[in-house]
Design a protein around this motif. Structure first.
Motif, PDB file in Angstrom:
ATOM      1  N   ALA A 185      48.635 -16.475-129.834  1.00 16.20           N
ATOM      2  CA  ALA A 185      48.846 -15.954-128.485  1.00 16.20           C
ATOM      3  C   ALA A 185      49.640 -16.959-127.661  1.00 16.20           C
ATOM      4  N   ALA A 186      50.501 -16.421-126.813  1.00 17.38           N
ATOM      5  CA  ALA A 186      51.307 -17.289-125.959  1.00 17.38           C
ATOM      6  C   ALA A 186      50.390 -18.033-124.995  1.00 17.38           C
ATOM      7  N   ALA A 187      50.811 -19.223-124.619  1.00 18.43           N
ATOM      8  CA  ALA A 187      50.061 -19.985-123.622  1.00 18.43           C
ATOM      9  C   ALA A 187      50.411 -19.424-122.246  1.00 18.43           C
ATOM     10  N   ASP A 188      49.615 -18.438-121.807  1.00 19.46           N
ATOM     11  CA  ASP A 188      49.929 -17.764-120.551  1.00 19.46           C
ATOM     12  C   ASP A 188      49.837 -18.731-119.387  1.00 19.46           C
ATOM     13  N   ARG A 189      50.762 -18.576-118.492  1.00 21.35           N
ATOM     14  CA  ARG A 189      50.776 -19.420-117.320  1.00 21.35           C
ATOM     15  C   ARG A 189      50.993 -18.521-116.110  1.00 21.35           C
ATOM     16  N   TYR A 190      50.049 -18.532-115.194  1.00 27.10           N
ATOM     17  CA  TYR A 190      50.191 -17.753-113.964  1.00 27.10           C
ATOM     18  C   TYR A 190      50.235 -18.709-112.781  1.00 27.10           C
ATOM     19  N   GLU A 191      51.165 -18.443-111.910  1.00 28.93           N
ATOM     20  CA  GLU A 191      51.233 -19.258-110.708  1.00 28.93           C
ATOM     21  C   GLU A 191      50.480 -18.546-109.592  1.00 28.93           C
ATOM     22  N   ARG A 192      49.535 -19.243-109.021  1.00 29.61           N
ATOM     23  CA  ARG A 192      48.712 -18.667-107.953  1.00 29.61           C
ATOM     24  C   ARG A 192      49.300 -19.075-106.616  1.00 29.61           C
ATOM     25  N   ARG A 193      49.538 -18.088-105.782  1.00 32.83           N
ATOM     26  CA  ARG A 193      50.050 -18.369-104.444  1.00 32.83           C
ATOM     27  C   ARG A 193      49.191 -17.644-103.428  1.00 32.83           C
ATOM     28  N   LEU A 194      49.409 -17.931-102.181  1.00 33.69           N
ATOM     29  CA  LEU A 194      48.660 -17.253-101.120  1.00 33.69           C
ATOM     30  C   LEU A 194      49.620 -16.431-100.276  1.00 33.69           C
ATOM     31  N   ASP A 195      49.197 -15.204 -99.923  1.00 33.45           N
ATOM     32  CA  ASP A 195      50.037 -14.388 -99.053  1.00 33.45           C
ATOM     33  C   ASP A 195      49.735 -14.754 -97.595  1.00 33.45           C
ATOM     34  N   PRO A 196      50.486 -14.181 -96.647  1.00 34.71           N
ATOM     35  CA  PRO A 196      50.289 -14.585 -95.243  1.00 34.71           C
ATOM     36  C   PRO A 196      48.873 -14.340 -94.729  1.00 34.71           C
ATOM     37  N   ASN A 198      46.298 -15.061 -96.477  1.00 36.82           N
ATOM     38  CA  ASN A 198      45.462 -15.991 -97.235  1.00 36.82           C
ATOM     39  C   ASN A 198      44.785 -15.380 -98.453  1.00 36.82           C
ATOM     40  N   ARG A 199      45.324 -14.266 -98.936  1.00 41.41           N
ATOM     41  CA  ARG A 199      44.783 -13.681-100.164  1.00 41.41           C
ATOM     42  C   ARG A 199      45.626 -14.173-101.338  1.00 41.41           C
ATOM     43  N   PRO A 200      44.970 -14.508-102.426  1.00 38.54           N
ATOM     44  CA  PRO A 200      45.757 -15.007-103.566  1.00 38.54           C
ATOM     45  C   PRO A 200      46.522 -13.883-104.267  1.00 38.54           C
ATOM     46  N   TYR A 201      47.689 -14.215-104.764  1.00 35.05           N
ATOM     47  CA  TYR A 201      48.408 -13.329-105.668  1.00 35.05           C
ATOM     48  C   TYR A 201      48.984 -14.185-106.790  1.00 35.05           C
ATOM     49  N   TYR A 202      49.455 -13.537-107.829  1.00 32.76           N
ATOM     50  CA  TYR A 202      49.814 -14.276-109.050  1.00 32.76           C
ATOM     51  C   TYR A 202      51.171 -13.844-109.562  1.00 32.76           C
ATOM     52  N   TRP A 203      51.934 -14.801-110.007  1.00 35.67           N
ATOM     53  CA  TRP A 203      53.179 -14.538-110.723  1.00 35.67           C
ATOM     54  C   TRP A 203      52.989 -14.974-112.168  1.00 35.67           C
ATOM     55  N   SER A 204      53.369 -14.074-113.071  1.00 36.35           N
ATOM     56  CA  SER A 204      53.367 -14.473-114.470  1.00 36.35           C
ATOM     57  C   SER A 204      54.512 -15.454-114.695  1.00 36.35           C
ATOM     58  N   GLY A 205      54.189 -16.614-115.252  1.00 36.64           N
ATOM     59  CA  GLY A 205      55.232 -17.587-115.561  1.00 36.64           C
ATOM     60  C   GLY A 205      55.811 -17.287-116.925  1.00 36.64           C
ATOM     61  N   LEU A 206      56.714 -18.113-117.350  1.00 35.53           N
ATOM     62  CA  LEU A 206      57.268 -17.917-118.681  1.00 35.53           C
ATOM     63  C   LEU A 206      56.223 -18.313-119.710  1.00 35.53           C
ATOM     64  N   ASP A 207      56.016 -17.419-120.652  1.00 31.73           N
ATOM     65  CA  ASP A 207      55.074 -17.744-121.719  1.00 31.73           C
ATOM     66  C   ASP A 207      55.742 -18.704-122.684  1.00 31.73           C
ATOM     67  N   LEU A 208      55.080 -19.780-122.951  1.00 28.84           N
ATOM     68  CA  LEU A 208      55.614 -20.720-123.928  1.00 28.84           C
ATOM     69  C   LEU A 208      55.219 -20.232-125.310  1.00 28.84           C
ATOM     70  N   GLN A 209      56.221 -20.003-126.139  1.00 32.09           N
ATOM     71  CA  GLN A 209      55.940 -19.567-127.497  1.00 32.09           C
ATOM     72  C   GLN A 209      55.211 -20.673-128.248  1.00 32.09           C
TER      73      GLN A 209
END
Ligand code: MN
Length: 280
Positions: A185-196, A198-209
């Motif tokens: 399985a790819a090493a999933d990486r999600y970037e956690r950010r906060l919206d205005p 203050n609720r968290p949201y997530y961006w899928s990062g590039l999966d490292l093969q």
């Protein structure tokens, strides 16, 4: 010979038209591709909205049919409605970015080839390692040669080829390695950010093969500068395990409602899943 070209990057994508330029010299070519990028949609098909197709002219004799659907839709609708006769071959790509290992499960490029194989047609998914400055004409040239070999020798029904190319001139690659799919399985990486608010949201990062380093695994061979060709089956049955599964106790016992659901909860000695057979 008639080839159907498609992709998951949209009908504008340069990788698609590189295939077109290579194949148009010896083949009748039809392009049916998504009208926008549909990367990573896997084998999705469109059920809840109408599909519309539109012929588009890109100049220099380049014409194709854009469809507001997925790569699998392009193959399905192409075969069912758009093409008068089934093509001799379906080629999907060239995708910018490798489709090796677990990415085969997410790739729209691969799904289009798989859909063709499900329909009984020989098919090739083509991807190139890297994102920028890709040498598409080199990849297309190799894909054309592979296509001719496939048409000459045939593929087993329900099997297609997954081709991945290093971004190198063909004269500079290490060679061709017939390979197998890795499945770490790819090493999933999600970037956690906060919206205005203050609720968290997530961006899928590039999966490292991740590759297990076995030279026959697709990602490893590609990393070692080989062109990789993996035969992929539509039939996902695990035949190695099928017989063992038959030996499980499938007689519904009187004190059980369903086979396999013990009255007193799961046993504590659940065996670990079958060890991997060297794939990675
Ligand atoms: Mn793509």
């Amino acid at each position: 010979m008639h080839v159907l070209l498609t992709n998951d990057d949209g009908i504008q994508a340069p990788g698609l038209w590189a295939l077109y330029e290579a194949f148009r010299r010896g083949f009748t070519v039809t392009v049916i591709a998504p009208d926008r990028e549909r990367s990573a949609v896997g084998h999705a098909i469109t059920l809840h909205q109408p599909l519309r197709s539109q012929t588009q002219d890109f100049g220099q004799g380049r014409r194709g049919i854009a469809l507001n659907g997925t790569p699998a839709d392009c193959v399905k609708l192409g075969l069912a409605e758009i093409l008068e006769r089934p093509p001799d071959l379906v080629v999907s790509g060239i995708n910018p970015g490798a489709n090796v290992g677990v990415n085969l499960n997410y790739s729209g490029t691969v799904a289009a080839a798989k859909e063709a194989a499900l329909c009984g047609l020989p098919a090739i998914a083509v991807s190139m390692n890297g994102q920028n400055g890709l040498l598409y004409p080199e990849g297309a040239r190799f894909a054309l040669g592979l296509a001719c070999r496939v048409l000459e020798r045939g593929l087993p029904r329900g099997t297609f080829l997954n081709l991945n190319l290093p971004n190198r001139p063909l004269g500079e690659v290490a060679g061709v390695r017939v390979s197998r799919q890795g499945y770490l399985a790819a090493a999933d990486r999600y970037e956690r950010r906060l919206d205005p608010r203050n609720r968290p949201y997530y961006w899928s990062g590039l999966d490292l093969q991740r590759c297990d380093g076995h030279p026959e695994v697709d990602g490893t061979a590609l990393h070692e500068n080989f062109i990789t060709i993996t035969p992929v089956k539509c039939d996902m049955t695990d035949y190695d395990f099928l017989e063992a599964l038959k030996q499980w106790d499938w007689q519904p016992a009187a004190d059980r409602d369903q086979p396999g659901i013990p009255a007193s909860g799961p046993p504590s000695d659940v065996a670990p899943s079958r060890p991997a057979s060297g794939n990675g």
